[in-house]
Scaffold this active site. Structure first.
Site, PDB file in Angstrom:
ATOM      1  N   GLU A  36     -14.760  14.603 -12.301  1.00  0.00           N
ATOM      2  CA  GLU A  36     -15.653  13.869 -12.720  1.00  0.00           C
ATOM      3  C   GLU A  36     -15.653  12.872 -12.862  1.00  0.00           C
ATOM      4  O   GLU A  36     -14.957  12.197 -13.925  1.00  0.00           O
ATOM      5  CB  GLU A  36     -17.013  15.199 -13.704  1.00  0.00           C
ATOM      6  CG  GLU A  36     -18.351  15.009 -13.472  1.00  0.00           C
ATOM      7  CD  GLU A  36     -18.763  15.434 -13.916  1.00  0.00           C
ATOM      8  OE1 GLU A  36     -19.460  15.177 -14.983  1.00  0.00           O
ATOM      9  OE2 GLU A  36     -18.819  17.513 -13.907  1.00  0.00           O
ATOM     10  N   GLN A  94     -18.501   5.101  11.818  1.00  0.00           N
ATOM     11  CA  GLN A  94     -18.944   6.024  12.364  1.00  0.00           C
ATOM     12  C   GLN A  94     -20.378   5.484  11.756  1.00  0.00           C
ATOM     13  O   GLN A  94     -22.044   5.947  11.544  1.00  0.00           O
ATOM     14  CB  GLN A  94     -19.400   6.699  10.799  1.00  0.00           C
ATOM     15  CG  GLN A  94     -17.800   7.752  10.656  1.00  0.00           C
ATOM     16  CD  GLN A  94     -17.782   9.329   9.332  1.00  0.00           C
ATOM     17  OE1 GLN A  94     -18.349  10.008   9.738  1.00  0.00           O
ATOM     18  NE2 GLN A  94     -16.995   9.533   8.907  1.00  0.00           N
ATOM     19  N   ASP A 167      -9.199  -3.990  22.590  1.00  0.00           N
ATOM     20  CA  ASP A 167     -10.130  -3.520  23.140  1.00  0.00           C
ATOM     21  C   ASP A 167     -10.745  -4.739  23.167  1.00  0.00           C
ATOM     22  O   ASP A 167     -11.214  -5.638  22.956  1.00  0.00           O
ATOM     23  CB  ASP A 167     -10.272  -2.386  22.195  1.00  0.00           C
ATOM     24  CG  ASP A 167     -10.571  -2.464  20.739  1.00  0.00           C
ATOM     25  OD1 ASP A 167     -11.719  -4.090  20.569  1.00  0.00           O
ATOM     26  OD2 ASP A 167     -10.490  -1.791  20.208  1.00  0.00           O
ATOM     27  N   LYS A 190      -7.718  -0.393  27.053  1.00  0.00           N
ATOM     28  CA  LYS A 190      -7.559   1.335  26.361  1.00  0.00           C
ATOM     29  C   LYS A 190      -8.415   1.551  26.303  1.00  0.00           C
ATOM     30  O   LYS A 190      -9.447   1.945  26.205  1.00  0.00           O
ATOM     31  CB  LYS A 190      -7.527   0.034  24.502  1.00  0.00           C
ATOM     32  CG  LYS A 190      -6.470   1.176  24.001  1.00  0.00           C
ATOM     33  CD  LYS A 190      -7.253   1.435  22.361  1.00  0.00           C
ATOM     34  CE  LYS A 190      -8.406   0.864  21.870  1.00  0.00           C
ATOM     35  NZ  LYS A 190      -8.435   0.687  20.398  1.00  0.00           N
ATOM     36  N   ASP A 216      -7.989  -8.299  14.849  1.00  0.00           N
ATOM     37  CA  ASP A 216      -9.239  -6.710  14.650  1.00  0.00           C
ATOM     38  C   ASP A 216      -9.264  -6.545  13.723  1.00  0.00           C
ATOM     39  O   ASP A 216      -8.770  -7.546  13.053  1.00  0.00           O
ATOM     40  CB  ASP A 216      -8.499  -6.071  15.620  1.00  0.00           C
ATOM     41  CG  ASP A 216      -8.513  -4.740  15.784  1.00  0.00           C
ATOM     42  OD1 ASP A 216     -10.222  -4.851  15.738  1.00  0.00           O
ATOM     43  OD2 ASP A 216      -8.172  -3.549  15.496  1.00  0.00           O
ATOM     44  N   ASP A 220      -5.574   1.135  11.554  1.00  0.00           N
ATOM     45  CA  ASP A 220      -5.555   2.511  10.673  1.00  0.00           C
ATOM     46  C   ASP A 220      -4.344   2.989  11.310  1.00  0.00           C
ATOM     47  O   ASP A 220      -2.992   2.862  10.013  1.00  0.00           O
ATOM     48  CB  ASP A 220      -6.736   3.258  11.236  1.00  0.00           C
ATOM     49  CG  ASP A 220      -6.599   4.416  10.008  1.00  0.00           C
ATOM     50  OD1 ASP A 220      -5.679   4.760   9.558  1.00  0.00           O
ATOM     51  OD2 ASP A 220      -7.824   5.165  10.466  1.00  0.00           O
ATOM     52  N   SER A 221      -4.278   3.648  11.615  1.00  0.00           N
ATOM     53  CA  SER A 221      -2.652   4.172  12.325  1.00  0.00           C
ATOM     54  C   SER A 221      -2.038   2.886  12.999  1.00  0.00           C
ATOM     55  O   SER A 221      -0.850   3.721  12.757  1.00  0.00           O
ATOM     56  CB  SER A 221      -3.001   5.562  13.559  1.00  0.00           C
ATOM     57  OG  SER A 221      -3.378   5.132  14.086  1.00  0.00           O
ATOM     58  N   GLY A 223      -1.947   2.696  15.838  1.00  0.00           N
ATOM     59  CA  GLY A 223      -0.856   2.688  16.916  1.00  0.00           C
ATOM     60  C   GLY A 223      -1.063   1.873  18.252  1.00  0.00           C
ATOM     61  O   GLY A 223      -0.691   0.936  18.824  1.00  0.00           O
ATOM     62  N   THR A 224      -2.896   1.529  17.927  1.00  0.00           N
ATOM     63  CA  THR A 224      -3.121   0.264  18.985  1.00  0.00           C
ATOM     64  C   THR A 224      -2.297  -0.770  19.344  1.00  0.00           C
ATOM     65  O   THR A 224      -1.727  -1.301  20.041  1.00  0.00           O
ATOM     66  CB  THR A 224      -4.668   0.575  18.598  1.00  0.00           C
ATOM     67  OG1 THR A 224      -5.055   1.365  18.829  1.00  0.00           O
ATOM     68  CG2 THR A 224      -5.465  -1.036  19.691  1.00  0.00           C
TER      69      THR A 224
END
Length: 310
Positions: A36, A94, A167, A190, A216, A220-221, A223-224
């Site tokens: 907490e 999101q 992109d 892409k 960009d 994150d990953s 990959g792009t």
């Protein structure tokens, strides 16, 4: 003007405090045995203009709860105005419903910050600019372009540069930097089959013989970026670098960048770099402390923030 730092990026908070020549307000943000969050502000903030510096980076939910509880503590301590300074807004991807029965989490988080008692929000390079409208309080979305542009001009002066959007959605951001440095623009076409995976289909623009810089807001990953670098080199680019505002770099992203054909990846310190990022041979960090610090000063003095980018 009081500065309160959460635990997400202490180094950036200290750099901002140094820029403003102000001490960080004494506070305790710690965990109970069951994890907490407990917050205690150890200085008087009654009637003060308080700025909370906290990115909602990994672990995103922990850092978000810290931010909300710090806001509540300051509200109950009678702070005059509370500004949530969130260099990296973690739920920004999101921002819409990609399919049926899915949430719009960015709006939910905006509601939480507002209901907790924040009076305004200061953030940097939101993934989608319309997220500003999710808040029912004044929200300033700063642009990292001046910091990135300065570094590009310093390290790539005299080269035949071409700015690349990885992109279609990032064209506006890439065009802004291309315009600042007087370079041409190309786009990577892409297709993303699933989250975290991408396949480069085509390069829109002639990159042969050019030094390319991918631009960009979030990596994150990675990959792009790595796939785009391979595609650009296959089309005749002489070298490929990348400039990204927020270096999330989750999972095996750092190893992926290190093994890729990217000459270098330049990120800001909106997210505190991990040890793996610090030792990577082709990842470099530039600071946004002066940019955010100046925006905070202007907010406190009721001066224009948008004029920072004129």
């Amino acid at each position: 003007m009081k500065l309160v730092a959460g635990n997400s990026n202490r180094a950036l908070s200290e750099a901002i405090a140094a820029y403003l020549d102000l001490p960080l307000t004494k506070s305790v943000v710690r965990r109970f045995a069951d994890m907490e969050v407990f917050v205690e502000i150890q200085e008087n903030v009654r009637g003060e203009d308080v700025f909370i510096m906290q990115s909602t980076s990994y672990p995103a939910n922990d850092h978000l709860m810290e931010l909300l509880i710090i806001i509540d503590a300051l509200k109950r301590a009678s702070a005059r105005r509370i500004t949530a300074v969130v260099p990296y807004f973690g739920y920004a991807r999101q921002d819409r419903k990609p399919g049926p029965r899915s949430p719009i989490s960015a709006k939910l988080v905006a509601n939480l910050i507002t209901k907790a008692g924040a009076d305004r929000v200061l953030t940097l390079d939101l993934h989608a600019g319309q997220i500003q409208g999710f808040f029912d309080i004044p929200t300033d979305n700063l642009f990292g372009a001046p910091v990135l542009t300065h570094d590009i001009e310093e390290h790539y002066k005299g080269q035949d540069l071409m700015i690349i959007s990885p992109d279609v959605g990032g064209v506006v951001r890439a065009r802004a930097i291309a315009k600042r440095i007087g370079a041409d623009l190309a786009i990577v076409d892409k297709r993303r089959e699933r989250a975290g995976e991408s396949e480069v289909m085509n390069i829109i623009g002639d990159v042969k013989g050019r030094s390319c810089i991918l631009v960009d807001d979030i990596v994150d990953s990675a990959g792009t970026l790595c796939n785009a670098a391979e595609a650009l080199l296959a089309k005749g680019a002489t070298a490929v670098s990348a400039y990204v505002t927020h270096g999330v770099l989750s999972g095996g992203a750092v190893a992926r960048v290190a093994a890729s054909q990217l000459k270098e990846l330049v990120i800001t310190d909106s997210i505190q770099p991990t040890e793996a990022v610090r030792v990577a041979h082709n990842i470099r960090t530039v600071t946004i402390a002066p940019l955010i610090g100046e925006a905070m000063r202007r907010t406190a003095e009721e001066r224009s923030v948008s004029s920072l980018f004129d």
